[in-house]
Enzyme design. Structure first.
Site, PDB file in Angstrom:
ATOM      1  N   SER A  50       0.827  -1.200   0.000  1.00  0.00           N
ATOM      2  CA  SER A  50       0.000   0.000   0.000  1.00  0.00           C
ATOM      3  C   SER A  50       0.865   1.255   0.000  1.00  0.00           C
ATOM      4  O   SER A  50       2.070   1.223   0.283  1.00  0.00           O
ATOM      5  CB  SER A  50      -0.911   0.023   1.228  1.00  0.00           C
ATOM      6  N   ASP A  83      -1.300  -1.172  -3.829  1.00  0.00           N
ATOM      7  CA  ASP A  83      -2.653  -1.062  -3.273  1.00  0.00           C
ATOM      8  C   ASP A  83      -2.945   0.370  -2.833  1.00  0.00           C
ATOM      9  O   ASP A  83      -2.131   1.009  -2.162  1.00  0.00           O
ATOM     10  CB  ASP A  83      -2.773  -2.013  -2.080  1.00  0.00           C
ATOM     11  N   HIS A  84      -4.100   0.874  -3.216  1.00  0.00           N
ATOM     12  CA  HIS A  84      -4.609   2.169  -2.743  1.00  0.00           C
ATOM     13  C   HIS A  84      -3.624   3.314  -2.911  1.00  0.00           C
ATOM     14  O   HIS A  84      -3.339   4.055  -1.961  1.00  0.00           O
ATOM     15  CB  HIS A  84      -5.041   2.079  -1.275  1.00  0.00           C
ATOM     16  N   HIS A 177     -12.733  -0.389   5.677  1.00  0.00           N
ATOM     17  CA  HIS A 177     -11.328  -0.639   5.964  1.00  0.00           C
ATOM     18  C   HIS A 177     -11.046  -0.662   7.470  1.00  0.00           C
ATOM     19  O   HIS A 177     -11.719  -0.009   8.261  1.00  0.00           O
ATOM     20  CB  HIS A 177     -10.450   0.435   5.321  1.00  0.00           C
ATOM     21  N   HIS A 205     -12.727  -4.628  -1.101  1.00  0.00           N
ATOM     22  CA  HIS A 205     -11.819  -4.055  -0.111  1.00  0.00           C
ATOM     23  C   HIS A 205     -12.478  -4.122   1.262  1.00  0.00           C
ATOM     24  O   HIS A 205     -13.683  -4.250   1.381  1.00  0.00           O
ATOM     25  CB  HIS A 205     -11.512  -2.607  -0.467  1.00  0.00           C
ATOM     26  N   GLY A 206     -11.668  -4.036   2.305  1.00  0.00           N
ATOM     27  CA  GLY A 206     -12.215  -4.076   3.658  1.00  0.00           C
ATOM     28  C   GLY A 206     -12.746  -5.431   4.054  1.00  0.00           C
ATOM     29  O   GLY A 206     -13.629  -5.549   4.914  1.00  0.00           O
ATOM     30  N   ASN A 227      -9.472  -8.613  -0.858  1.00  0.00           N
ATOM     31  CA  ASN A 227      -8.348  -7.975  -0.172  1.00  0.00           C
ATOM     32  C   ASN A 227      -8.458  -8.175   1.340  1.00  0.00           C
ATOM     33  O   ASN A 227      -9.516  -7.905   1.923  1.00  0.00           O
ATOM     34  CB  ASN A 227      -8.330  -6.472  -0.450  1.00  0.00           C
ATOM     35  N   VAL A 228      -7.365  -8.611   1.961  1.00  0.00           N
ATOM     36  CA  VAL A 228      -7.349  -8.807   3.413  1.00  0.00           C
ATOM     37  C   VAL A 228      -6.038  -8.257   3.967  1.00  0.00           C
ATOM     38  O   VAL A 228      -4.964  -8.596   3.469  1.00  0.00           O
ATOM     39  CB  VAL A 228      -7.475 -10.296   3.793  1.00  0.00           C
TER      40      VAL A 228
END
Length: 283
Positions: A50, A83-84, A177, A205-206, A227-228
């Site tokens: 990230s 990521d993000h 998240h 996500h989250g 996503n974890v």
């Protein structure tokens, strides 16, 4: 085997109708635990770095170099994903460093600006063979994450994908998240509507705040990439805390970080196996 382009991993998940785990690297010990868990399960893995992780390590390049090197040595297909990233420059850097995919997050922009910047990033990445994920419909923090206003609209999502050319879309369907309790209520009807409206894979996500049962239902409804991060961080941290409580005199950080790393392995294996056991419904 070993370092793989994310497109190949995602295409296989879509073709076989299963969920694909994408887990976040925090530091070297989580990196090693994540890969070991994937090898135990015999399943592909998407390793995510990230923007916050890059900042923690003083820049993207050091943690990227370690992650790419570890992926090359893996005995299962492993790809590396940004990521993000809200920083457009960081997205370009990840492409240039050899990432298999990037997620540019322009969801904080108004729709038109999100389209403009995401399309620009996608064009740069696609010219270099890199898979692109984007986000539409803000996946929030804990406050207000379950409100109807944060759900992604299927018609807008279809227009967004057409305008930007992205390969996968992270959508807001009720998850949030950084949740430490697995109590999020996903809108399965909206997932099915998004699946029907789009030709690209959906990304959840989250997922740390979502129960096993609801993740299974989300995959069946049409989710592909899961996503974890926070959920797995909890396994790592609890193992470190327990080791230090049992061994208060220890000063060698490898001892307790090793306990954290080892605690990840069975849960990573379990999650990847669970995601892959669920066939998605036909769109």
């Amino acid at each position: 085997m070993a370092l793989t382009n994310t497109r190949e991993i995602m295409d296989l998940a879509v073709k076989t109708g299963v969920g694909q785990g994408a887990f976040n690297v925090i530091h070297l010990e989580t990196l090693e635990g994540l890969i070991a868990g994937a090898e135990r399960a015999g399943r592909p893995l998407i390793l995510q770095i990230s923007e916050n992780c890059a900042k923690f390590h003083g820049g993207l390049e050091p943690v990227a170099a370690a992650t790419l090197a570890a992926a090359r040595k893996a005995s299962v297909p492993v790809s590396v994903h940004l990521d993000h990233a809200e920083d457009e420059t960081l997205a370009y850097q990840a492409v240039d460093l050899g990432f298999g995919s990037i997620m540019y997050d322009g969801a904080h922009f108004e729709y038109e600006q999100n389209v403009e910047v995401t399309a620009r990033v996608a064009a740069y990445a696609h010219e270099r063979g890199v898979y692109v994920e984007a986000e539409l419909g803000k996946v929030g923090g804990k406050d207000g994450a379950h409100a109807p206003g944060v759900l992604t609209d299927p018609l807008e999502a279809a227009a967004f994908v057409a305008a930007t050319g992205v390969d996968a879309l992270a959508v807001a369907v009720g998850s949030s998240h950084a949740m430490t309790e697995r109590s999020a209520a996903l809108n399965l009807t909206r997932i099915a509507e998004l699946k029907a409206a789009l030709s690209v894979p959906l990304v959840l996500h989250g997922s740390s705040g979502v129960s096993d049962e609801n993740i299974v239902a989300a995959i069946a409804a049409g989710m592909t990439k899961i996503n974890v991060s926070t959920h797995l961080n909890g396994f790592f941290t609890r193992a470190v805390r327990e080791y230090l409580q049992d061994n208060p005199a220890v000063v060698d950080s490898r001892k307790y970080l090793g306990a954290g790393r080892d605690a990840l392995i069975p849960e990573v294996s379990r999650l990847l196996s669970m995601f892959a056991a669920i066939a998605a419904t036909e769109s």
